[in-house]
Write a protein that holds these residues in place. Sequence first.
Motif, PDB file in Angstrom:
ATOM      1  N   THR A 166       0.831  -1.214   0.000  1.00  0.00           N
ATOM      2  CA  THR A 166       0.000   0.000   0.000  1.00  0.00           C
ATOM      3  C   THR A 166       0.864   1.262   0.000  1.00  0.00           C
ATOM      4  O   THR A 166       0.479   2.284  -0.567  1.00  0.00           O
ATOM      5  CB  THR A 166      -0.954  -0.003   1.208  1.00  0.00           C
ATOM      6  OG1 THR A 166      -0.206  -0.287   2.406  1.00  0.00           O
ATOM      7  CG2 THR A 166      -2.024  -1.073   1.035  1.00  0.00           C
ATOM      8  N   LEU A 167       2.024   1.213   0.642  1.00  0.00           N
ATOM      9  CA  LEU A 167       2.954   2.351   0.569  1.00  0.00           C
ATOM     10  C   LEU A 167       3.420   2.552  -0.863  1.00  0.00           C
ATOM     11  O   LEU A 167       3.516   3.697  -1.345  1.00  0.00           O
ATOM     12  CB  LEU A 167       4.142   2.106   1.488  1.00  0.00           C
ATOM     13  CG  LEU A 167       5.285   3.133   1.425  1.00  0.00           C
ATOM     14  CD1 LEU A 167       4.787   4.526   1.770  1.00  0.00           C
ATOM     15  CD2 LEU A 167       6.438   2.727   2.341  1.00  0.00           C
ATOM     16  N   LEU A 168       3.688   1.473  -1.574  1.00  0.00           N
ATOM     17  CA  LEU A 168       4.096   1.577  -2.974  1.00  0.00           C
ATOM     18  C   LEU A 168       2.967   2.139  -3.834  1.00  0.00           C
ATOM     19  O   LEU A 168       3.223   2.869  -4.798  1.00  0.00           O
ATOM     20  CB  LEU A 168       4.527   0.205  -3.490  1.00  0.00           C
ATOM     21  CG  LEU A 168       5.898  -0.271  -3.007  1.00  0.00           C
ATOM     22  CD1 LEU A 168       6.082  -1.750  -3.313  1.00  0.00           C
ATOM     23  CD2 LEU A 168       7.010   0.539  -3.645  1.00  0.00           C
ATOM     24  N   MET A 169       1.720   1.809  -3.511  1.00  0.00           N
ATOM     25  CA  MET A 169       0.593   2.400  -4.235  1.00  0.00           C
ATOM     26  C   MET A 169       0.589   3.918  -4.086  1.00  0.00           C
ATOM     27  O   MET A 169       0.379   4.656  -5.064  1.00  0.00           O
ATOM     28  CB  MET A 169      -0.728   1.823  -3.709  1.00  0.00           C
ATOM     29  CG  MET A 169      -1.026   0.402  -4.135  1.00  0.00           C
ATOM     30  SD  MET A 169      -2.639  -0.144  -3.505  1.00  0.00           S
ATOM     31  CE  MET A 169      -2.725  -1.805  -4.174  1.00  0.00           C
ATOM     32  N   VAL A 170       0.824   4.383  -2.864  1.00  0.00           N
ATOM     33  CA  VAL A 170       0.876   5.837  -2.624  1.00  0.00           C
ATOM     34  C   VAL A 170       1.993   6.469  -3.445  1.00  0.00           C
ATOM     35  O   VAL A 170       1.795   7.508  -4.092  1.00  0.00           O
ATOM     36  CB  VAL A 170       1.073   6.114  -1.117  1.00  0.00           C
ATOM     37  CG1 VAL A 170       1.349   7.595  -0.879  1.00  0.00           C
ATOM     38  CG2 VAL A 170      -0.151   5.674  -0.323  1.00  0.00           C
ATOM     39  N   LEU A 171       3.154   5.842  -3.462  1.00  0.00           N
ATOM     40  CA  LEU A 171       4.295   6.388  -4.198  1.00  0.00           C
ATOM     41  C   LEU A 171       4.042   6.388  -5.699  1.00  0.00           C
ATOM     42  O   LEU A 171       4.347   7.366  -6.394  1.00  0.00           O
ATOM     43  CB  LEU A 171       5.553   5.584  -3.871  1.00  0.00           C
ATOM     44  CG  LEU A 171       6.059   5.681  -2.426  1.00  0.00           C
ATOM     45  CD1 LEU A 171       7.204   4.702  -2.196  1.00  0.00           C
ATOM     46  CD2 LEU A 171       6.501   7.097  -2.096  1.00  0.00           C
ATOM     47  N   PHE A 172       3.477   5.291  -6.231  1.00  0.00           N
ATOM     48  CA  PHE A 172       3.251   5.211  -7.678  1.00  0.00           C
ATOM     49  C   PHE A 172       2.193   6.206  -8.130  1.00  0.00           C
ATOM     50  O   PHE A 172       2.360   6.876  -9.164  1.00  0.00           O
ATOM     51  CB  PHE A 172       2.833   3.791  -8.064  1.00  0.00           C
ATOM     52  CG  PHE A 172       2.596   3.622  -9.533  1.00  0.00           C
ATOM     53  CD1 PHE A 172       3.656   3.494 -10.409  1.00  0.00           C
ATOM     54  CD2 PHE A 172       1.304   3.619 -10.050  1.00  0.00           C
ATOM     55  CE1 PHE A 172       3.449   3.353 -11.775  1.00  0.00           C
ATOM     56  CE2 PHE A 172       1.077   3.472 -11.412  1.00  0.00           C
ATOM     57  CZ  PHE A 172       2.160   3.347 -12.281  1.00  0.00           C
ATOM     58  N   LEU A 173       1.099   6.326  -7.387  1.00  0.00           N
ATOM     59  CA  LEU A 173       0.049   7.279  -7.769  1.00  0.00           C
ATOM     60  C   LEU A 173       0.549   8.715  -7.643  1.00  0.00           C
ATOM     61  O   LEU A 173       0.184   9.582  -8.447  1.00  0.00           O
ATOM     62  CB  LEU A 173      -1.192   7.057  -6.900  1.00  0.00           C
ATOM     63  CG  LEU A 173      -1.953   5.758  -7.176  1.00  0.00           C
ATOM     64  CD1 LEU A 173      -3.053   5.542  -6.139  1.00  0.00           C
ATOM     65  CD2 LEU A 173      -2.561   5.772  -8.582  1.00  0.00           C
ATOM     66  N   SER A 174       1.394   8.989  -6.651  1.00  0.00           N
ATOM     67  CA  SER A 174       1.988  10.328  -6.531  1.00  0.00           C
ATOM     68  C   SER A 174       2.896  10.617  -7.721  1.00  0.00           C
ATOM     69  O   SER A 174       2.913  11.743  -8.250  1.00  0.00           O
ATOM     70  CB  SER A 174       2.789  10.429  -5.223  1.00  0.00           C
ATOM     71  OG  SER A 174       1.967  10.213  -4.104  1.00  0.00           O
ATOM     72  N   LEU A 175       3.638   9.609  -8.154  1.00  0.00           N
ATOM     73  CA  LEU A 175       4.497   9.761  -9.332  1.00  0.00           C
ATOM     74  C   LEU A 175       3.659  10.046 -10.578  1.00  0.00           C
ATOM     75  O   LEU A 175       4.005  10.935 -11.388  1.00  0.00           O
ATOM     76  CB  LEU A 175       5.330   8.499  -9.521  1.00  0.00           C
ATOM     77  CG  LEU A 175       6.272   8.449 -10.727  1.00  0.00           C
ATOM     78  CD1 LEU A 175       7.319   9.559 -10.634  1.00  0.00           C
ATOM     79  CD2 LEU A 175       6.951   7.084 -10.826  1.00  0.00           C
ATOM     80  N   ALA A 176       2.564   9.310 -10.752  1.00  0.00           N
ATOM     81  CA  ALA A 176       1.685   9.547 -11.904  1.00  0.00           C
ATOM     82  C   ALA A 176       1.096  10.959 -11.854  1.00  0.00           C
ATOM     83  O   ALA A 176       0.964  11.627 -12.902  1.00  0.00           O
ATOM     84  CB  ALA A 176       0.567   8.503 -11.918  1.00  0.00           C
ATOM     85  N   TRP A 177       0.757  11.427 -10.672  1.00  0.00           N
ATOM     86  CA  TRP A 177       0.218  12.773 -10.495  1.00  0.00           C
ATOM     87  C   TRP A 177       1.247  13.815 -10.945  1.00  0.00           C
ATOM     88  O   TRP A 177       0.922  14.759 -11.683  1.00  0.00           O
ATOM     89  CB  TRP A 177      -0.148  12.967  -9.031  1.00  0.00           C
ATOM     90  CG  TRP A 177      -0.885  14.240  -8.727  1.00  0.00           C
ATOM     91  CD1 TRP A 177      -1.144  15.276  -9.583  1.00  0.00           C
ATOM     92  CD2 TRP A 177      -1.469  14.605  -7.480  1.00  0.00           C
ATOM     93  NE1 TRP A 177      -1.837  16.275  -8.950  1.00  0.00           N
ATOM     94  CE2 TRP A 177      -2.051  15.882  -7.657  1.00  0.00           C
ATOM     95  CE3 TRP A 177      -1.537  13.997  -6.239  1.00  0.00           C
ATOM     96  CZ2 TRP A 177      -2.704  16.546  -6.607  1.00  0.00           C
ATOM     97  CZ3 TRP A 177      -2.195  14.653  -5.205  1.00  0.00           C
ATOM     98  CH2 TRP A 177      -2.765  15.913  -5.389  1.00  0.00           C
ATOM     99  N   ILE A 178       2.491  13.663 -10.539  1.00  0.00           N
ATOM    100  CA  ILE A 178       3.530  14.622 -10.913  1.00  0.00           C
ATOM    101  C   ILE A 178       3.749  14.634 -12.423  1.00  0.00           C
ATOM    102  O   ILE A 178       3.858  15.704 -13.049  1.00  0.00           O
ATOM    103  CB  ILE A 178       4.840  14.284 -10.179  1.00  0.00           C
ATOM    104  CG1 ILE A 178       4.697  14.587  -8.693  1.00  0.00           C
ATOM    105  CG2 ILE A 178       6.017  15.059 -10.758  1.00  0.00           C
ATOM    106  CD1 ILE A 178       5.873  14.152  -7.866  1.00  0.00           C
TER     107      ILE A 178
END
Length: 611
Positions: free
Chosen positions: A203-215
């Motif tokens: 779930t931490l990786l989900m947060v990181l990946f979605l934040s990356l997609a947002w940027i």
Amino acid sequence: MLVQNWVHWFEKGGIKYVRIGLGLLALVVLMGNYNLRGYKNMSNPEAMDQAQLARNIADGKGYTTQFIRPLSMHLYARAYEAEHGPAQAGDAGDATRIRGPHPDISNPPVYPFLLAGIMKVWRGMAYEVTGSTKIFNHGGGFNIYGPDFEISLLGQFLFLGAVGILFILTRRLFDSLMAWTCTVICLGTHLFWQFSLSGLSTTLLMVLFLSLAWILTTMESKLRKEKWSETGFIISAALAGVLTGTACLTRYSFGWLIIPVLVFFILYLGAHRGILCITSLVAFTVVVGPWLIRNYHLTNTLFGTAGYSAYETTASFPGNHLLRSLDPNYARFLNGELWFKFVGNVEALISEDLPRLGGSWISAFFLVGLMLGFKKTGLGRLRNFLLLSLLVLAIAQAMGRTQLSVDSPTVNSENLLVVVAPLVLVYGVSFFYSLLDHLAIPLPALRSMLVGVFCFVICLPAVFGLIGPSVGVVSYPPYYPPTIQRIARWMKPDELIMSDVPWAVAWYGDRQSVWLTLDTEKQFFKIYDNYKPVRALYLTPVTTDSKFLSEWVRASEHSWGAFALQCMSKPPVLPPYFPLSKAPIGFLPEQLFLSDTERWSQGTKAIETTP
């Protein structure tokens, strides 16, 4: 007058806050139901491994582990020999770093440090089973191990954070209706909740990946609208590199995401592409580099034991043989085995993992929707980034698959594709709405009903999980914390235990535990005589429930199955400190504990304990 004020408040927008309140209430009820009916104590070895590692960090013991892999001992001994020459008599234990705190070279640091920070702040985390029982178990018996539950809460809140990012990102890319639909389906995906309860870093990786997609979407949008200066793009590229590096230090395989990030910059960020690629790559290196240097300084390898995952589950190193080997024979390894492993795992990935990506058939909408074009340029570009990420992670997953994926086929740390599944879900839902727009639906209510039916069908696994019988909380066999903790307390803190579940002994028992060696003769006595005496042997159904004929009767005379058969032919001899009230009825049942003070050839002391 009061009623009129309430009506006026509703007309002025108060209904919005009522909806938010009801939504939060529904979320609390959903989360509570999952904890009541779907929670289990930890059953994943990597979750226990990282939990005990985090506890050591929080207790001021540094980045050290109590779960000893024979392969890590081999790597330390090899690095020591390369620097100092062959270890002299009496120094072998120091060369393998087993006589004192054993520095961990298997886990990347981000998630353990996050857990350690929570453990440090949350002083009320009770590691003793008796303390956990008082808080979580009413009635005297053991049910829930408190620290396991508290770690699962972190996973659940991280999952909710990922859902929040997904909502904002989807509303920006599409509209509010799409955002709410994706949010409901994401919250109703049973697989995501299973990962949130598992204690893993997914779930931490989900947060990181979605934040990356947002940027990335923000950078692409600002470039098309010409609203940013070059400084803004450089800062965002650096942040993208930092996020990718953090994902790599959460799970090493995610370091490969730097490739899709750089390709995105090259394809879609025009004249800025050169400086942005360099900035992102430098930021990524700054984040990851110091940790890799630390690993190389300790073992002359960049990723420690994790760097050998490609060799696991091959013909030369089946199952977990490589990690349990003190002297792995690399000479017999054939390069063709890597190709056979890759092809076999890709076949399984295409036929099994991709069709049920995200735990439902929403992935079918995503795959068919690849033929759909978008009017918004940003949507198509983000989808290309998602496809390239899927390709890179699929290759990494096929090559890095180990015995963990065999023991737990779905919920494991090697399931990389599930991390990008929330974004896959968004494009699957967008294809559904595209189909819906082509239907001549006369009434808006009927359209809303079809959307509701679609969401309900997608969420059916979660629905049946909530209304069905609740699962057992204890992950037995083979994990029963009271038994593991009681046996571990019979050992002194600096004594070594050997077990087939060393991660559980390290986490629940808080004792140094080495993984069961490949044989009961050569490798065992190499540890016993040269490195550190093994004072106890703890076996569970992982060993005793193995195949009787092939792994016990026909196995080598020095196999653990043959050893267990020999033990069954001898009456157990109880150590003097063992309470007579716990004397065994039979021998070698569900749990076996062997306390060894001398060589087995000179006599074995054994006791049985059953939960």
